[in-house]
Design a protein around this motif. Structure first.
Motif, PDB file in Angstrom:
ATOM      1  N   LYS A  27      10.519  19.153  66.388  1.00 18.21           N
ATOM      2  CA  LYS A  27       9.237  19.633  66.889  1.00 18.21           C
ATOM      3  C   LYS A  27       8.104  19.041  66.066  1.00 18.21           C
ATOM      4  O   LYS A  27       8.232  18.841  64.877  1.00 18.21           O
ATOM      5  CB  LYS A  27       9.192  21.149  66.805  1.00 18.21           C
ATOM      6  N   GLU A  28       7.018  18.784  66.724  1.00 17.68           N
ATOM      7  CA  GLU A  28       5.806  18.292  66.073  1.00 17.68           C
ATOM      8  C   GLU A  28       4.677  19.243  66.453  1.00 17.68           C
ATOM      9  O   GLU A  28       4.103  19.139  67.539  1.00 17.68           O
ATOM     10  CB  GLU A  28       5.482  16.863  66.523  1.00 17.68           C
ATOM     11  N   PRO A  29       4.352  20.187  65.577  1.00 17.64           N
ATOM     12  CA  PRO A  29       3.323  21.180  65.907  1.00 17.64           C
ATOM     13  C   PRO A  29       1.978  20.571  66.293  1.00 17.64           C
ATOM     14  O   PRO A  29       1.276  21.120  67.142  1.00 17.64           O
ATOM     15  CB  PRO A  29       3.192  22.004  64.621  1.00 17.64           C
ATOM     16  N   LEU A  30       1.608  19.440  65.697  1.00 14.46           N
ATOM     17  CA  LEU A  30       0.321  18.838  66.049  1.00 14.46           C
ATOM     18  C   LEU A  30       0.350  18.227  67.451  1.00 14.46           C
ATOM     19  O   LEU A  30      -0.672  18.223  68.145  1.00 14.46           O
ATOM     20  CB  LEU A  30      -0.082  17.782  65.021  1.00 14.46           C
ATOM     21  N   ILE A  31       1.485  17.733  67.870  1.00 10.53           N
ATOM     22  CA  ILE A  31       1.595  17.209  69.236  1.00 10.53           C
ATOM     23  C   ILE A  31       1.604  18.370  70.226  1.00 10.53           C
ATOM     24  O   ILE A  31       0.895  18.344  71.239  1.00 10.53           O
ATOM     25  CB  ILE A  31       2.826  16.301  69.392  1.00 10.53           C
TER      26      ILE A  31
END
Length: 185
Positions: A27-31
């Motif tokens: 997971k990439e929270p900023l994306i």
């Protein structure tokens, strides 16, 4: 005995194959946050924009502190004023800071091909998200610079064949060019 040898060989080969895998998605929270903000903007749902901004707040503050001092305040102000253009502009600046952060980590790990490549490829993933929103010339320049970073980390080769060493000077030059390009955002 033969079975044991084959089994041992199988584990050895599978270990080498996984050593070159860098596509651990994760997971990439900023994306995810950017996608939530853009979705909110498209629907004119500023409650959703605020929700995703708040979910990203710690990351924005950290990146602002390390790479782009006015980013957090400008981003927060844009959200408060419901300024769609400024919000998107600040997402680009946020991603520029995140890309820079990951490339700096890669620079520190040039002696570890796998770690460096993961960081460069994750940087590319962030760039790919905003690339369609950037002017074509700037996007092409950034793409070339990221490729320069990737080339500069070298290649481990296969059993030593085709191995190229990392080039820290070329990597730093590409990173410096990228910082200059992002300053145009």
């Amino acid at each position: 005995m033969r079975f044991l040898l084959i089994l041992l060989l199988g584990f050895t080969i599978s270990g080498h194959a996984s050593a070159y895998s860098y596509s651990a998605a994760g997971k990439e929270p900023l994306i995810d946050g950017r996608n939530g903000i853009v979705s909110g903007l498209q629907k004119n749902d500023f409650d959703k924009v605020v929700k995703y901004f708040n979910l990203m707040k710690d990351d924005i503050e950290f990146l602002s502190h390390k790479f782009d001092k006015p980013l957090f305040n400008n981003f927060e102000k844009a959200v408060e004023q419901k300024d769609q253009k400024a919000i998107l502009h600040n997402i680009h600046r946020l991603y520029a800071a995140e890309i820079q952060r990951r490339l700096i980590i890669a620079a520190r790990n040039l002696n570890n091909y796998q770690s460096a490549k993961v960081m460069v490829m994750k940087s590319k993933r962030f760039f790919d998200v905003i690339e369609p929103e950037l002017p074509k010339t700037q996007a092409n320049n950034i793409e070339k610079i990221l490729q320069g970073c990737l080339n500069a980390i070298g290649k481990p080769g296969v059993f030593g064949a085709g191995q190229t060493p990392a080039d820290p000077d070329a990597y730093q030059k590409s990173l410096d060019q990228l910082v200059k390009e992002f300053a145009k955002l």
